[in-house]
Design a protein around this motif. Structure first.
Motif, PDB file in Angstrom:
ATOM      1  N   UNK A 336       0.856  -1.188   0.000  1.00  0.00           N
ATOM      2  CA  UNK A 336       0.000   0.000   0.000  1.00  0.00           C
ATOM      3  C   UNK A 336       0.893   1.240   0.000  1.00  0.00           C
ATOM      4  N   UNK A 337       0.418   2.280  -0.683  1.00  0.00           N
ATOM      5  CA  UNK A 337       1.174   3.530  -0.704  1.00  0.00           C
ATOM      6  C   UNK A 337       0.191   4.690  -0.669  1.00  0.00           C
ATOM      7  N   UNK A 338       0.381   5.595   0.285  1.00  0.00           N
ATOM      8  CA  UNK A 338      -0.489   6.769   0.358  1.00  0.00           C
ATOM      9  C   UNK A 338       0.386   8.011   0.370  1.00  0.00           C
ATOM     10  N   UNK A 339       0.107   8.952  -0.528  1.00  0.00           N
ATOM     11  CA  UNK A 339       0.908  10.178  -0.610  1.00  0.00           C
ATOM     12  C   UNK A 339      -0.030  11.381  -0.510  1.00  0.00           C
ATOM     13  N   UNK A 340       0.347  12.357   0.308  1.00  0.00           N
ATOM     14  CA  UNK A 340      -0.534  13.522   0.479  1.00  0.00           C
ATOM     15  C   UNK A 340      -0.128  14.646  -0.473  1.00  0.00           C
ATOM     16  N   UNK A 355       4.335  20.606   3.612  1.00  0.00           N
ATOM     17  CA  UNK A 355       4.751  19.264   4.031  1.00  0.00           C
ATOM     18  C   UNK A 355       4.203  18.250   3.035  1.00  0.00           C
ATOM     19  N   UNK A 356       5.073  17.371   2.581  1.00  0.00           N
ATOM     20  CA  UNK A 356       4.629  16.224   1.790  1.00  0.00           C
ATOM     21  C   UNK A 356       4.849  15.003   2.662  1.00  0.00           C
ATOM     22  N   UNK A 357       3.833  14.160   2.764  1.00  0.00           N
ATOM     23  CA  UNK A 357       4.016  12.935   3.551  1.00  0.00           C
ATOM     24  C   UNK A 357       3.603  11.751   2.704  1.00  0.00           C
ATOM     25  N   UNK A 358       4.346  10.672   2.836  1.00  0.00           N
ATOM     26  CA  UNK A 358       3.992   9.441   2.137  1.00  0.00           C
ATOM     27  C   UNK A 358       4.171   8.290   3.114  1.00  0.00           C
ATOM     28  N   UNK A 359       3.256   7.330   3.041  1.00  0.00           N
ATOM     29  CA  UNK A 359       3.413   6.130   3.869  1.00  0.00           C
ATOM     30  C   UNK A 359       3.367   4.919   2.960  1.00  0.00           C
ATOM     31  N   UNK A 450      -1.206  12.044   9.379  1.00  0.00           N
ATOM     32  CA  UNK A 450      -2.490  11.413   9.705  1.00  0.00           C
ATOM     33  C   UNK A 450      -3.346  11.234   8.444  1.00  0.00           C
ATOM     34  N   UNK A 451      -3.225  12.206   7.529  1.00  0.00           N
ATOM     35  CA  UNK A 451      -3.994  12.079   6.281  1.00  0.00           C
ATOM     36  C   UNK A 451      -3.553  10.825   5.508  1.00  0.00           C
ATOM     37  N   UNK A 452      -2.249  10.639   5.423  1.00  0.00           N
ATOM     38  CA  UNK A 452      -1.742   9.452   4.711  1.00  0.00           C
ATOM     39  C   UNK A 452      -2.097   8.182   5.487  1.00  0.00           C
ATOM     40  N   UNK A 453      -2.015   8.256   6.819  1.00  0.00           N
ATOM     41  CA  UNK A 453      -2.281   7.074   7.650  1.00  0.00           C
ATOM     42  C   UNK A 453      -3.735   6.610   7.498  1.00  0.00           C
TER      43      UNK A 453
END
Ligand SMILES: Nc1ncnc2c1ncn2[C@@H]1O[C@H](COP(=O)(O)OP(=O)(O)OP(=O)(O)O)[C@@H](O)[C@H]1O
Ligand SMILES: [Mg+2]
Length: 541
Positions: A336-340, A355-359, A450-453
């Protein structure tokens, strides 16, 4: 006992170079592996900055050779603009000198110390002068860099100036270092360049290791990202002292009103009128050169009472969702990959940042044995050290991972990427490895993570649910044979096979993927209240 007279016979003045000679650990020169990474980090960040500033797609070569125990030579070659002879010594050998410190634009360097510190480390550990070749416009300049730490001045030795017959452009910097070590560890050069490539897919980076093996991190996009716009300071980001400095440094405007409009962002004629109403006892028609401390303080207080439009967002250029997805899929191939993709915010009242966040979770992450890893970047530069006090680490760790089915964050197959992008990165030290824990920054990192999570959580809970349904289906299926016989007997029927098939169909329909009817309940709020509220965009500029 030392009396006052004796004590002050010890009074001396020192240069910034002397200070860092004594405190080189503050610049990242501590530990053999870290010192080598610092050398490459400073040179490669400069190369990327120079290429992007000149609009050239970066091609960077790093070559490391082992000369003895803990003794290496490092060569970094780029295809940027090169440096003119007039500035070469100051650029490579003088501390607090450069083209970036005074500008309000998103770039990797911002202190004017980095490469001079590398030259210093070469001289301190080997006494050998770093060597530079600069192809700048129609000249090729080769020289050695000498530094005088007492005066913080540099000199060019063995200078050769020739015509640039090859028509090349760029800088080659080569130096010898002791007290360094090449290791393929998490904090070594290889990992540093791998992460640099991940965050800079427009750059082609080649590493030649001491064993002569060459690794190419190939270019994934053929063009540079859009050039971040250089901006003026925002009224909410300046103090009285800044305002006085700006007023004294300028000559163009003869009235404070005009000066304010030209020196600060978002400050229109209408805003000056508003300010005149608020700060009644300052004469906005007088010469900025005569601005007093008290007046500057009053104007700064006045700024706080005016409604401002947030700073321009085109001063911030993130890596981008699509690019992060591509890089992550290439490197880790996670399950799984989530990028904001989030809009820029401000900290300290007026400094824009994003801020860019990816999980990434599971799949290749689990195979690679990675657990609860946080990959930090600032303006696309990997931060490999000083994770402890860094806003990026602390904010990520403060997230309540249990809410996202990832309670054991540090034991889960998960990699979190965070890129802090800004016209000014508030580093906690001169080594530029950790971002200060400003409240606005912490909040925004948390919101982004948290958005990516939430996206990852949806996937994980979906997967858990599918597993539960499948288990139920299997358990119930075990009774079909018996149930079909019982129903056949009870109804005194003869078509047991038909009954069995019907039962199978019912179970199949009820327990196929998504057939379980009841809706999953979302117990996580979509967006936590965000602290930084942007002003109404429709307001006049
Ligand atoms: N490879 C390069 N190509 C062109 N110019 C360069 C290169 N490396 C350094 N420079 C010039 O030398 C200056 C000093 O570099 P240095 O790394 O010491 O400081 P900086 O990059 O401005 O800030 P920081 O200390 O944060 O790295 C730069 O501002 C830039 O103008
Ligand atoms: Mg630099």
């Amino acid at each position: 006992m030392v009396d006052g007279k004796d004590l002050f016979s010890h009074f001396r003045e020192h240069s910034v170079a002397e200070f860092f000679k004594k405190n080189k650990q503050m610049l990242g020169f501590s530990g053999k592996v870290r010192s080598l990474t610092t050398i490459v980090h400073e040179a490669v960040s400069n190369s990327l900055d120079a290429c992007e500033e000149a609009g050239i797609v970066p091609e960077i070569k790093v070559e490391v050779k082992e000369l003895g125990e803990y003794h290496y030579s490092v060569k970094i070659e780029d295809n940027g603009s090169g440096i003119p002879k007039s500035h070469l010594g100051k650029a490579l050998g003088q501390m607090l000198a450069g083209t970036k410190f005074h500008r309000y634009v998103q770039q990797r360097g911002q202190q004017g110390i980095g490469i001079a510190a590398v030259s210093m480390y070469a001289l301190l550990t080997t006494a050998q002068h770093p060597h530079a070749i600069s192809y700048y416009k129609d000249k090729k300049i080769s020289c050695e860099i000498s530094m005088d730490f007492k005066t913080n001045k540099a000199e060019l030795l063995n200078l050769i100036e020739e015509d640039n017959k090859e028509g090349k452009h760029g800088l080659t910097y080569e130096a010898e270092f002791k007290d360094v070590e090449y290791k393929k560890s998490d904090q070594g050069i290889f990992e540093y360049l791998r992460r640099t490539a991940l965050a800079n897919p427009h750059a082609q980076i080649t590493l030649t290791e001491p064993n002569n093996e060459t690794i190419v991190f190939p270019r994934a996009i053929q063009e540079n990202p859009p050039r971040p716009k250089e901006i003026l300071p925002h009224p909410l980001g300046v103090g009285a002292h800044d305002l006085l400095d700006l007023a004294r440094a300028q000559k163009e405007n003869r009235k404070i009103s005009a000066f304010l409009q030209n020196a600060l962002a978002r400050l229109s004629a209408n805003k000056v009128s508003e300010l005149r109403e608020i700060v009644k006892d300052v004469d906005f028609d007088k010469n900025p050169a005569d601005l007093t401390w008290e007046e500057a303080e009053k104007i700064v207080q006045g700024f706080k009472q005016v409604k401002w439009i947030a700073p321009e967002t085109d001063s911030i250029v993130p890596i981008g969702k699509e690019q992060i997805e591509k890089s992550f899929m290439n490197i880790f191939n996670p399950e799984v990959l989530a990028v904001t993709e989030r809009s820029p915010k401000v900290y300290q009242g007026g400094v824009p940042f994003a801020i860019e966040a990816a999980i990434a979770f599971g799949g290749g992450i689990a195979t690679a044995g990675k657990k609860g890893e946080i990959m930090r970047f600032a303006n696309r530069v990997p931060l490999l050290f000083d994770a402890g006090g860094c806003a990026l680490t602390e904010a990520t760790k403060s997230v309540d991972w249990g809410r996202y089915n990832l309670k054991q964050f540090e034991e889960e197959p998960i990699v979190v990427l965070i890129n802090f992008v800004s016209v000014y990165v508030p580093y906690t030290g001169a080594g530029k490895q950790a971002v200060a824990q400003e409240e606005d920054i912490m909040d925004e990192i948390k919101n982004a993570v948290m958005e990516a999570a939430r996206e990852v959580q949806k996937y994980i809970s979906g997967k858990k649910k599918a597993h539960e349904i499948e288990t139920k289906r299997k358990v119930i299926s075990r009774y079909i044979e018996q149930l079909a016989s019982d129903v056949t007997d009870l109804a005194a029927a003869k078509n047991k096979n038909e009954i069995k098939k019907k039962l199978e169909k019912i179970i199949e329909e009820k327990y196929s993927q998504g057939g379980e009817g009841e809706e999953e309940k979302e117990d996580i709020p979509e967006h936590e209240e965000e602290r930084v509220k942007e002003d109404d965009e429709s307001e006049e500029e």
